[in-house]
Design an enzyme around this catalytic site. Structure first.
Site, PDB file in Angstrom:
ATOM      1  N   HIS A   1      64.760 -58.775  48.778  1.00 45.51           N
ATOM      2  CA  HIS A   1      63.178 -59.090  48.074  1.00 45.51           C
ATOM      3  C   HIS A   1      62.413 -59.443  49.443  1.00 45.51           C
ATOM      4  CE1 HIS A   1      63.723 -57.899  44.377  1.00 45.51           C
ATOM      5  NE2 HIS A   1      65.462 -58.551  44.307  1.00 45.51           N
TER       6      HIS A   1
ATOM      7  N   CYS B   1      66.365 -53.672  46.973  1.00 42.60           N
ATOM      8  CA  CYS B   1      67.097 -53.722  45.923  1.00 42.60           C
ATOM      9  C   CYS B   1      67.719 -53.030  44.972  1.00 42.60           C
ATOM     10  CB  CYS B   1      66.805 -55.319  44.729  1.00 42.60           C
ATOM     11  SG  CYS B   1      68.274 -56.303  44.428  1.00 42.60           S
TER      12      CYS B   1
ATOM     13  N   GLU C   1      59.819 -58.638  49.606  1.00 44.92           N
ATOM     14  CA  GLU C   1      58.037 -58.801  48.789  1.00 44.92           C
ATOM     15  C   GLU C   1      58.478 -60.673  48.420  1.00 44.92           C
ATOM     16  OE1 GLU C   1      60.924 -57.984  45.832  1.00 44.92           O
ATOM     17  OE2 GLU C   1      60.610 -57.712  47.754  1.00 44.92           O
TER      18      GLU C   1
END
Length: 252
Positions: free
Chosen positions: A229, A130, A231
């Site tokens: 994202h 990002c 994660e």
């Protein structure tokens, strides 16, 4: 050892999610922040994480104020008047409750610029997430869109930690090989995106409206940036594969 950058305040959820993703991929994550830069640390790979907007001065632009954003989205007189009335309330929310509108982080900008330049010079594997992808683009001489309102006139802009957005990956790209899909589902938490690509960067994923969703550096062994994202998608094997590829590149 994978260095993971973040802010001094906040960002705990992103750090924990990234730590877990790196651990599952066989690496050891070390958190790097402006107050804890770990001077002398030489990580085997870097993750430049998400967070506050990149300072527009770094790419020769002026900050687009909230008032100008409201005027761009609400052009009619009555709607503009409503925007002026709501401006103080929105300003207060940005400064207090809404951390994603908390403004820039100059110290973090400086730290991460140095880390990105060093990684590019030494050939250290790097993943930008990002904000991290956006700053990578700026370091390479590119620019950013400070607002994306005009790109979502026909369809609303998706903001979700869940994989509700579809992106198309370029054939032959490293990222497409890693994720194993040509049309992938990702999440979306961003308000800005790449405008002009930096030197050496190639757009390898886009939304149907053309917004860049991932880049690769054509002159580096492993430098990848994604607008989403990964994660926050531990349940997705394709997204976990991105961290595994980074750790594998660090071993090599």
């Amino acid at each position: 050892m994978i260095g993971v950058t973040g802010p001094d305040r906040g960002g705990l959820a992103a750090w924990l999610a990234t730590w877990l993703a790196v651990r599952r991929a066989g690496g050891r994550a070390v958190r790097i922040t402006p107050r804890r830069p770990h001077a002398g640390l030489v990580p085997d790979a870097l993750i430049i994480g998400g967070g506050a907007d990149v300072d527009p001065g770094l790419y020769g632009a002026q900050h687009v104020s909230l008032l100008r954003e409201l005027e761009a989205v609400e052009p009619r007189r009555v709607q503009r008047l409503m925007g002026l009335m709501l401006y103080p309330l929105l300003w207060l929310l940005r400064r207090t409750l809404l951390t994603r509108f908390s403004g820039g982080d100059a110290e973090r900008d400086r730290l991460e610029q140095r880390l990105i330049r060093d990684a590019l010079e030494r050939g250290v594997p790097l993943l930008g997430i990002c904000r991290g992808m956006q700053l990578l683009n700026v370091v390479c001489g590119g620019t950013l869109h400070q607002g994306l309102e005009g790109f979502y006139e026909e369809h609303p802009q998706i903001r979700s930690v869940l994989p509700r957005k579809r992106v198309m990956l370029a054939e032959g790209s490293r990222l497409r090989d890693i994720l194993g899909c040509a049309n992938c589902a990702v999440n979306a938490l961003h308000d800005q995106a790449i405008d002009r690509l930096g030197e050496g960067l190639e757009a390898v994923a886009r939304e149907p409206n053309g917004v860049v969703q991932a880049v690769e550096h054509t002159g580096a062994p492993f430098v990848v940036g994604v607008q989403w994202h990964p994660e926050y998608l531990p349940q997705r094997r394709d997204q976990q594969a991105l961290f595994r590829a980074l750790v594998d590149a660090a071993r090599e």
